[in-house]
Design an enzyme around this catalytic site. Structure first.
Site, PDB file in Angstrom:
ATOM      1  N   PHE A   1       1.051  -1.325  -0.212  1.00 48.20           N
ATOM      2  CA  PHE A   1      -0.011   0.041   0.049  1.00 48.20           C
ATOM      3  C   PHE A   1       0.866   1.317   0.110  1.00 48.20           C
ATOM      4  O   PHE A   1       1.459   1.471   1.070  1.00 48.20           O
ATOM      5  CB  PHE A   1      -0.897   0.126   1.421  1.00 48.20           C
ATOM      6  CG  PHE A   1      -1.762   1.019   1.756  1.00 48.20           C
ATOM      7  CD1 PHE A   1      -3.107   1.000   0.778  1.00 48.20           C
ATOM      8  CD2 PHE A   1      -1.551   1.855   2.647  1.00 48.20           C
ATOM      9  CE1 PHE A   1      -3.843   1.843   1.336  1.00 48.20           C
ATOM     10  CE2 PHE A   1      -2.550   2.938   2.874  1.00 48.20           C
ATOM     11  CZ  PHE A   1      -3.685   2.714   2.077  1.00 48.20           C
TER      12      PHE A   1
ATOM     13  N   ALA B   1       4.296  13.809   3.332  1.00 50.80           N
ATOM     14  CA  ALA B   1       2.851  13.500   3.461  1.00 50.80           C
ATOM     15  C   ALA B   1       2.712  12.220   4.465  1.00 50.80           C
ATOM     16  O   ALA B   1       2.698  10.924   3.732  1.00 50.80           O
ATOM     17  CB  ALA B   1       1.970  13.196   2.206  1.00 50.80           C
TER      18      ALA B   1
ATOM     19  N   PHE C   1       8.382   4.537   3.734  1.00 49.07           N
ATOM     20  CA  PHE C   1       8.033   3.587   4.649  1.00 49.07           C
ATOM     21  C   PHE C   1       7.137   2.527   4.131  1.00 49.07           C
ATOM     22  O   PHE C   1       5.942   2.232   4.898  1.00 49.07           O
ATOM     23  CB  PHE C   1       7.694   4.393   5.854  1.00 49.07           C
ATOM     24  CG  PHE C   1       8.329   5.111   6.545  1.00 49.07           C
ATOM     25  CD1 PHE C   1       9.896   5.013   6.492  1.00 49.07           C
ATOM     26  CD2 PHE C   1       7.890   6.451   7.004  1.00 49.07           C
ATOM     27  CE1 PHE C   1      10.767   6.020   6.960  1.00 49.07           C
ATOM     28  CE2 PHE C   1       8.814   7.309   7.746  1.00 49.07           C
ATOM     29  CZ  PHE C   1      10.176   7.347   7.554  1.00 49.07           C
TER      30      PHE C   1
ATOM     31  N   GLU D   1      -0.432   2.822  10.215  1.00 48.24           N
ATOM     32  CA  GLU D   1      -2.155   2.880   9.913  1.00 48.24           C
ATOM     33  C   GLU D   1      -2.519   4.067  10.857  1.00 48.24           C
ATOM     34  O   GLU D   1      -3.811   3.907  11.229  1.00 48.24           O
ATOM     35  CB  GLU D   1      -2.494   1.530  10.102  1.00 48.24           C
ATOM     36  CG  GLU D   1      -1.934   0.731   9.269  1.00 48.24           C
ATOM     37  CD  GLU D   1      -2.782  -0.740   8.717  1.00 48.24           C
ATOM     38  OE1 GLU D   1      -3.874  -0.655   9.001  1.00 48.24           O
ATOM     39  OE2 GLU D   1      -2.214  -1.510   8.514  1.00 48.24           O
TER      40      GLU D   1
ATOM     41  N   SER E   1      -1.355   7.557  17.304  1.00 49.44           N
ATOM     42  CA  SER E   1      -2.411   7.660  18.061  1.00 49.44           C
ATOM     43  C   SER E   1      -3.180   8.927  18.135  1.00 49.44           C
ATOM     44  O   SER E   1      -4.255   9.140  18.441  1.00 49.44           O
ATOM     45  CB  SER E   1      -1.802   7.609  19.598  1.00 49.44           C
ATOM     46  OG  SER E   1      -1.306   6.165  19.971  1.00 49.44           O
TER      47      SER E   1
END
Ligand code: COS
Length: 382
Positions: A122, A129, A155, A364, A367
């Site tokens: 992905f 960004a 990454f 993803e 926090s």
């Protein structure tokens, strides 16, 4: 439910055994070699792990969210690098296609993703960004019946292994925000794609992450996800909602593993003439870890059930990820404390899990991003 209760139970028992007998003994080797043995990957393929969430019509197991989180939790009982080997095919590397792909696109890729022949990855994050995903700069410029892709993605998990990238790029140059973003299915062997060196990471050795550079990469227009321009950002967000719940379940599994290790160690380790488990200050740490794990487990199961019932769970999934990933950080920290010196050195694998779980609070969606998603939803409802 895609599986009946008995089949699901048997499947989970098979996976528990695979994790306990096959994967756990390999944890320190995988940590040291930064690689999962090829034969283990093959066994994962035979177990159907690469196609867990891909619909049955495309050769996958078609698990719903409740079933998926049950599997993710089992894989939390060992080093998360094992889950990561098939994790992108189950989550962020396949779900854009599953959720928003055209029938032809699904037919072309999903059967081979189910078997693990194609590894999906992905490509959203860029050097400038990260949390502000909508500010991505990568461009996709229409050129006849093709798009020319230019930019750098940062990454990217499993990029060194990937055969297929879901790439988010700007098709509307004048639109700076989320509305100008489209998603593309890009085969990894196309001319103009190059990979950076895999990053050396704090944890999760055995999982590989690198940058992916796109230099005038020509993709045909039929690779535009869903055949629709400028709806890629919403696709990314829908994929991440699901992924966040999956990571939450994984965090619950790792917390359970750490607690089990802590209880066993506390019963066996003696100080001041008795097992340290008999000291109330140790008991307090065990009890806090158990309570928080139970809370996260309830949250994950409830949110998964609601998603399966068709509810929009974006804010609930963010709540799960915020709580479960912070929770497993605390549980891992207490585990090091209970093990003491033995937790700080590598022998018991506690320090490795402590490092491994740190990523869950970052990828993803950090926090802080989860807090934003939750608070925005609260304010919108008010
Ligand atoms: N499901 C469907 N659509 C969604 C959505 C969701 N969960 N969340 C947002 N959207 C839609 C919005 O409805 C909006 O649509 P319209 O343009 O039609 O109004 C659009 O997406 C933009 O949403 P929003 O205005 O909330 O975008 P922001 O730029 O403010 O960003 C955050 C929102 C910060 C939540 C988003 O950028 C984010 O999640 N960042 C973290 C990225 C991340 O997790 N990166 C990890 C990399 S992958 S390992």
């Amino acid at each position: 439910m895609a599986l009946d209760d008995e089949t699901l139970k048997q499947f989970l028992e098979t996976l528990e055994k695979f994790v306990a007998k096959r994967l756990r003994p390999l944890e320190s080797q995988v940590g040291a070699d930064d690689a999962i043995p090829e034969e283990v990957i093959e066994e994962m393929k035979s177990l159907g792990l690469f196609g867990l969430t891909i619909p049955e019509e495309y050769g996958g197991l078609g698990l719903n969210m409740s079933e998926e989180v049950a599997v993710a939790r089992v894989f939390g009982h060992t080093s998360p690098a094992f889950r990561s080997a098939f994790g992108t095919n189950v989550g962020i590397g396949s779900q854009s296609l599953v959720i928003d792909g055209t029938a032809e696109q699904k037919q072309h890729y999903l059967p081979r993703m189910s078997t693990g022949e194609i590894i999906g990855s992905f490509c959203l994050t860029e050097p400038d960004a990260g949390s502000d995903a909508a500010s991505l700069k990568m461009t996709a410029v229409k050129d006849g019946d093709c798009y020319l892709l230019n930019g750098t993605k940062r990454f990217i998990t499993n990029a060194p292994e990937a055969n297929l990238f879901t790439v988010f790029a700007r098709t509307k140059k004048e639109e700076k925000g989320s509305r100008g973003v489209s998603a593309f299915l890009v085969d990894a062997d196309i001319e103009g794609i190059s990979l950076g060196q895999p990053y050396r990471k704090m944890g999760q050795q055995g999982t590989h992450v690198c940058d992916v550079m796109f230099d005038d990469v020509r993709v045909s227009a039929d690779k535009l996800l869903g055949g629709k321009e400028n709806s890629g950002f919403r696709t990314a967000m829908k994929v991440l909602d699901k992924g966040r719940l999956h990571i939450s379940a994984l965090s619950v599994g790792i917390a359970e593993r750490l607690i089990k290790d802590c209880v066993a160690y506390a019963l066996e380790r003696k100080q001041f003439g008795q097992p340290i488990a008999e000291f109330q200050l140790i008991q307090a740490m065990l009890a806090d870890s158990q309570t928080e794990t139970y809370a996260a487990s309830c949250m994950v199961r409830d949110t998964a059930r609601r998603r399966d019932a068709g509810e929009n769970v974006a804010a609930l999934a963010a709540s799960c990820k915020l709580f479960a990933t912070e929770m497993v950080g605390r549980v891992a920290d207490r585990a090091v404390q209970i093990f003491g010196g033995a937790g700080y050195v590598e022998d018991h694998g506690i320090e490795r899990l402590y490092r491994d779980v740190r990523l869950f609070r970052i990828y993803e969606g950090t926090s802080q991003i989860q807090q934003i998603v939750i608070a925005r939803d609260m304010l919108k409802r008010a």
